[in-house]
Every structure is written in structure tokens, then in C-alpha cells.
Design an enzyme around this catalytic site. Structure first.
Site: not given
Length: 702
Positions: A171, A484, A509
């Protein structure tokens, strides 16, 4: 040209050691050279259109404790084959996929030990895949990998689109720089606050890694069919520009426990001098096994909304039912707890989403925070956190099941494990049985935080096997899986088409944390999406989150760029992620989200440059409808939409959703224009794109 097999076999029979062999891709643009070099070590090299792409590069392994499985080899035999067939997808960007390659299989034997190692090379017109195969043999049955020596000797300072190698997360924001500059930038990039981080101790980057040379050669390095093996990151020698395999270890330093009779994942390189061909490549899926689900008719591409974004906006909704932190799963009676009054996943609120889904043609509603245990969701390292079969008191499972069924809408289950994976596996079959009994056919799984077992990382061999186990078990209950925080995909959705999407990258997000840049979604198709579809969760219309309260974040896109993402960010699982109230404010723009398909007959990459822009057209599955999406980075541009993908001799109507004249991602992001015009296949549309903007087009026959 393939070397003469008869001559080769005679050479082997006569006991002559074969030092070098080569073969070409079907179109002749790629040539692979294989050689046994000093000390009996295998090497390969690769050329594209006569240019050297990969110089002589090492192959092999070091086994624990420090045993060579990379030298002392001789060639026992080499065989060649080829394949050219077409297979049909269960879902995908194209209904049919051509699988056309030439193959060279090298059988090696180690002189001193008698150990065998096979290396299988496949050349496609757009790239290379190769893997190691470990034959069953009496001299070697089990071994532990100390290190994999596979290298990619580029020899040039490529422009790279990279994130740091980290065994627990994918991420990080993508950084664009020369390979030579990564060492000076990586420490600062690694400071990004994320739920779990386990940085590689070496200078290393993640795959899929996108590269571009100064003379315009695009290379994507990744892996395919990651099964029972740790995920690969890439060590970087930034002086000689050599990338090499860096397998994810466990916390004891072991990088893989292997039994002969198995194979490694494919190491892949997609290569072209046209960036569009990188995005259109099917190399990754072609290197995966065919669909293992005998009757996949229950697997349905899905467009959904959900109780989700409100948790990120700062508007006050919570996953947790109560503010009481003193929770004991299996012991606490939630009916005795005082509700916090902000719990999003309550029956009344979920019904509102079901009503909106039914009224606007959506297939499903995702509900996060429905189950017991969220009060303790920051309790990393705690083993028992959630129940996956017990709902909060204000979430009526049976009532919502009946209500959704009457409306012809499905509810998507959510299983957040907070990475207590052992506990999740204990509950897994009960959880899927609960889903089956209550009408759920899809689950979003989550793995936030450090992994339990505590010796494992998200991308290690044990967890790689877990993600596949979840998909396989879910298939037994006819359940689709959207995972996820999992290891990044490697094309296994071909083998398990119920594994319908993953996150495994920096999604929407992070926009709520001011965490994405305007070029982010122009890079992801060349990096994360190379391995498989992403649940990116687009469709946010209200980009200024300060309207909800204390959150000062602003999105890095215009409103119409959010529409374009439904085309450019491919997924058979697409969310309209914003709040219902915002779609009601902009019904004309929302119409595109209602109309856009999620499964396709064919896809056309019209324009592409990593980090700059992407324009893609797709034909809806079994319909005479086409949709176009185009996005750009922080720079404005004029996009060209070549409509030659449309059938000739017919007239069509195009509805164009584009940025307003004064729009930009940081000023006037909600300024847009909608127009209609007649078009035909011989035309090219010129459309202005705002900074951080995009446009979307729906096309139907007149």
C-alpha cells in the site's frame, strides 16, 4: 529459429556437453539464449527486435544451510514444443484469450550430487515466462530455500515505477524515478504510516515492476501462478542495474519449504516498444492453470454499493456497535452493552442501501461492521477478535436476508480478520456455511495488521497458501472472494474464477487521508493490475471531505475522472463507493455508473503512457454497447479516441461525460459537462482533459 532437435539429441547421446541453445517467439521479435557457463551454472539472456534486453543472467538456488543448487550442472536433455489455442474466460476484459507460445524445457543434472533441476522457458509474442521444476528424485525429496538467484541483468538505468519491497504491505504510494535514484529515495518512502510494515533489509522493490528505457522499451517484471511458494520482490544492484529475486522469508529467515514433484511460480517479463501492448498482454493469465471450477455459472461479475465510505469521511459512523473496549469474544453479551449510536451496519441503514441498489440496478450491497468484535479491532497481536457467525444486536440477519431477496439484491459479507489468520481458518467453514444459509454469495476478506501465526508475513509461503485455501473453500460453498491486504495477484483468478478481485495496493480509501496523487491511477494499470483485477472502489463525487466534519482531505481527481476509472481500472467487481446522498445530487453523472458494464467481450487500449495517461475502450459482454474511459495525471492534455473499434457502416450515439472548461483536480473538481453526438467507426474524437481529470463515454447504436 529452434535448433535442430535431431542434431541436439545426437549430441547428448554422444556425451557432448551442450553449452548454449536459443529459440524465438512465434513472431520472431524475442530471442532467448540459454547457456551453461563457468562452474556449470545456468544462465539466460533475452533480445527484443535485435536489442539486448537482458544480458547473461543467473538461474538457480542456494539451499539451506548453504548448498549450491545453481552450479555443477550439465544438460541432460532439451526438448521443444509450441502451442497456439484460444480459451474462453469465465469473466474478463476479453471473452476469448489467445495462448500462443514456443517453449524450451531444459533438463539439468548436478554432477556431484545427481540432483535434477528442470527449467521451462516460454516465449510469447509479448514476453517471457520461465519457471523451475523440481522432479521427484531419490537423491532429493525435501529442501529449504536459502536464496533464489534468478536475476534480470538489465545493464541500463531504466525509469522505474516502484514501491519499496515490504513483506507485509503493498500500500505504499508509487514513486517514479531512475533505478539509480531509488537508494536515495527509498528510506523516505518507507516512512509512510501503514497498518503493518516489514521492509526488506536489502535495497529492493516490489513487483509488478514497470520500467521504461531511454530508447522507448517498456518492460514489466512480475510472476505468474504463485502457488505454495513465497512471493518474489526484486533486489536492486543500482551500480550495475541488475535485479534479482528476493523471496519473502518467514521470521526465521527461511524462504520456502519445498518438496520435489512441485514447481516454482513463473518469472515473467512483458516487453514492448508500445506501452499499449503492456496493458493488453495476456501473458500472466496464460501461464496459469485453466479454470478448476467445473460449473462456474454461479460466478457473477458484480456492481455494488455499500456501508463503507462513511467510515472514512469523518462523518462519525463506526464499525463498532459499542465504545466499550472490554470485549471477550464468545463471552460478552452484546445485548447488555450500551450502543454508541454511530454504528453504520444497522438494519434500518442497510435497508436504505438495499432500496437504493434496487432502484438503480445494482447487484449487491457490501456491509462492513455487521459482526461482533469491532470494538477490539486495533488489538493487533490478539488472536481471538471477531465472530464470523454472530451479528450485532442492531443487525437483523434474517430480516435483511428476506428484504434483500424481495428487492433482488445480494448482501456482500465482510470478514475482517485483523490478520488473526489462525482464528479465521478455525471459523472459516462455519462462516461460509453461515453465509450459504443466509443468502450471501460473496465475501470481502481483510488482513489488516501483523500476521498470526506470529512467524509469518502477508507475502510469505504460509499466507500464500492461506489465500488460495480461502478461495478453494469458498468455491465449495459457491462463494466469490474479494481479498484485501493480501499478496498481490499473479493471475490465479483464471484457475479460481470465484477469486473475483483483490485490493493489494493503495486504493480509494487513501484519498480520505490525502494519500493519493493525480498520477496514481495512471500507474496502477501498469503495475498492480498486471497480475489481476483490483477492487479500487471508485465513484467518489464529493471530493472535499471537510463537508463532513473534521476531515480536511481532498481527492486527487475530478468527478468525471472517477467515472473513467470504471473503464481504466479493470475489475469484474466494481463499487459505487460514495454516499447515496452524493449520487442523488448529481443524477446525470451518476447515470454513467448505472449504465457501465462490469464484464466484457473485448477491450481496446487506445492510448497509454505509464504515469501520464490511459485511454481504454471496452465492449460490454453480449451487448452492442461500448464504454470509453480516459484519465490523465496532474497535466492537462488532449486525448484522441479512435473509434475504429466500432462496427463499420453503422451509426451510434455517444454520451460524453467530460471535465468542465475550468475544472481541475484541485480547483473545480466537480465541474463537468455532458453532451451527446452521433459517431461512426471512421471518426476520431478529440477531447480536452483537465489536470487530474478524465472523461467517460457510453456508446450505443442509433
Amino acid at each position: 529459429m529452434i535448433k535442430n532437435i535431431f542434431t541436439l539429441c545426437i549430441s547428448v547421446v554422444c556425451g557432448i556437453i551442450i553449452h548454449a541453445q536459443s529459440f524465438e517467439s512465434p513472431n520472431g521479435k524475442l530471442q532467448l539464449n540459454f547457456a551453461i557457463k563457468e562452474e556449470g551454472s545456468p544462465y539466460y539472456a533475452l533480445q527484443y527486435k535485435g536489442k539486448t534486453i537482458v544480458k547473461d543472467s543467473k538461474l538457480g538456488f542456494i539451499l539451506k544451510p548453504s548448498t549450491s543448487y545453481f552450479s555443477g550442472f550439465k544438460v541432460e536433455n532439451i526438448s521443444y514444443t509450441s502451442e497456439n489455442n484460444t480459451w474462453k474466460t469465465v469473466w474478463g476484459p476479453n471473452k476469448e484469450v489467445n495462448d500462443h507460445y514456443k517453449e524450451m524445457l531444459v533438463h539439468l543434472v548436478q554432477n556431484k550430487t545427481g540432483w535434477k533441476l528442470d527449467i521451462r522457458f516460454r516465449l510469447f509474442d509479448d514476453g517471457l515466462g520461465f519457471r523451475y521444476e523440481f522432479p521427484v528424485q531419490p537423491e532429493l525429496r525435501h529442501f529449504t530455500i536459502n536464496n533464489e538467484l534468478t536475476s534480470f541483468n538489465l545493464g541500463k538505468d531504466y525509469k522505474a515505477f516502484w514501491i519499496p519491497a515490504d513483506y507485509d504491505t503493498n500500500e505504499f504510494p508509487v514513486t517514479t524515478s531512475a533505478l539509480s535514484r531509488i537508494s536515495g529515495l527509498i528510506d523516505e518512502v518507507r516512512k509512510e504510516p501503514l497498518a503493518a510494515k516489514a521492509p526488506s533489509t536489502s535495497l529492493a522493490v516490489q513487483t509488478p515492476l514497470m520500467l521504461k528505457s531511454q530508447d522507448g522499451i517498456y518492460i514489466n517484471i512480475h510472476e505468474a501462478a504463485l502457488v505454495n511458494f513465497p512471493a518474489m520482490t526484486l533486489n536492486l544492484d543500482d551500480k550495475n542495474f541488475i535485479l534479482s529475486s528476493n523471496l519473502t522469508p518467514d521470521k526465521n529467515g527461511d524462504r520456502g519449504f519445498i518438496q520435489t514433484g512441485s514447481v516454482s511460480p513463473w518469472r515473467t517479463m512483458i516487453i514492448s516498444d508500445d506501452a499499449r501492448e503492456i496493458l493488453s498482454s495476456n501473458l500472466i493469465v496464460n501461464l496459469n492453470e485453466p479454470n478448476k471450477i467445473e460449473d462456474p455459472s454461479w460466478i457473477k461479475p458484480t456492481k455494488y454499493i455499500g456501508v463503507w465510505w462513511e467510515y472514512f469521511t469523518g462523518g462519525g459512523s463506526t464499525w463498532a456497535f459499542s465504545d466499550n473496549q472490554d470485549i471477550r469474544i464468545g463471552e460478552t453479551d452484546y445485548k447488555t452493552l450500551k450502543p454508541n449510536g454511530r454504528h453504520g451496519a444497522n438494519t434500518k441503514h442497510v435497508k436504505e442501501y438495499i432500496d437504493f441498489a434496487a432502484a438503480n440496478g445494482f447487484d449487491a450491497v457490501l456491509v462492513e461492521g455487521w459482526n461482533e468484535g469491532w470494538e477490539d479491532n486495533q488489538a493487533y497481536r490478539k488472536e481471538h477478535i471477531y465472530s464470523f457467525t454472530k451479528a450485532y444486536p442492531d443487525f437483523d440477519v434474517k430480516e435483511l436476508q428476506a428484504y434483500a431477496k424481495r428487492k433482488n439484491v445480494k448482501i456482500i459479507m465482510h470478514h475482517e480478520s485483523t490478520s488473526s489468520v489462525v482464528d479465521y481458518e478455525r471459523q472459516l467453514k462455519d462462516a461460509f456455511r453461515f453465509m450459504k444459509d443466509n443468502g450471501y454469495n460473496a465475501v470481502k476478506t481483510g488482513y489488516v495488521g501483523p500476521i498470526i501465526p506470529r512467524s509469518e508475513y502477508h507475502d510469505g509461503q504460509w499466507m500464500v497458501n492461506h489465500y488460495r485455501y480461502v478461495a478453494e473453500t469458498a468455491a465449495q460453498y459457491q462463494i466469490m472472494v474479494n481479498s484485501h491486504e493480501a499478496v498481490r495477484p499473479t493471475g490465479l483468478h483464471r484457475t479460481y474464477p470465484n477469486w473475483i478481485a483483490q485490493e493489494s495496493a493503495r486504493g480509494t480509501e487513501f484519498e480520505s487521508f490525502n494519500g493519493n496523487k493525480p498520477d496514481h491511477t495512471t500507474i496502477l494499470p501498469f503495475t498492480r493490475l498486471i497480475g489481476g483485477p483490483m477492487d479500487y472502489t471508485p465513484g467518489i463525487f464529493e471530493g472535499d471531505l471537510s463537508v463532513y466534519g473534521n476531515n480536511k482531505a481532498k481527492l486527487s481527481t475530478t468527478l468525471t475522472k472517477q467515472l473513467a476509472l470504471y473503464i481504466t481500472m479493470y475489475s469484474p467487481l466494481q463499487m459505487a463507493a460514495d454516499l447515496i446522498e452524493n449520487y442523488k445530487k448529481y443524477p446525470d453523472a451518476f447515470q454513467f455508473i448505472k449504465d457501465v458494464a462490469v464484464d466484457w467481450d473485448s477491450s481496446y487500449i487506445l492510448e497509454a503512457e505509464p504515469g501520464d495517461y490511459v485511454t481504454i475502450a471496452r465492449k460490454a459482454k453480449n451487448k452492442n454497447e461500448w464504454f470509453v474511459g480516459s484519465i490523465t495525471d496532474e497535466n492537462p492534455r488532449e486525448a484522441t479516441v479512435d473509434l475504429s473499434f466500432l462496427p463499420k457502416g453503422q451509426k451510434f450515439e455517444a454520451i460524453i461525460y467530460k471535465d468542465g472548461k475550468n475544472a481541475s483536480w484541485n480547483h473545480n473538481p466537480k465541474s463537468y459537462e455532458i453532451s451527446k453526438q452521433k459517431v461512426k467507426s471512421s471518426e476520431k474524437l478529440k477531447i480536452e482533459v483537465a489536470p487530474g481529470g478524465g472523461f467517460a463515454i457510453s456508446i450505443k447504436p442509433v
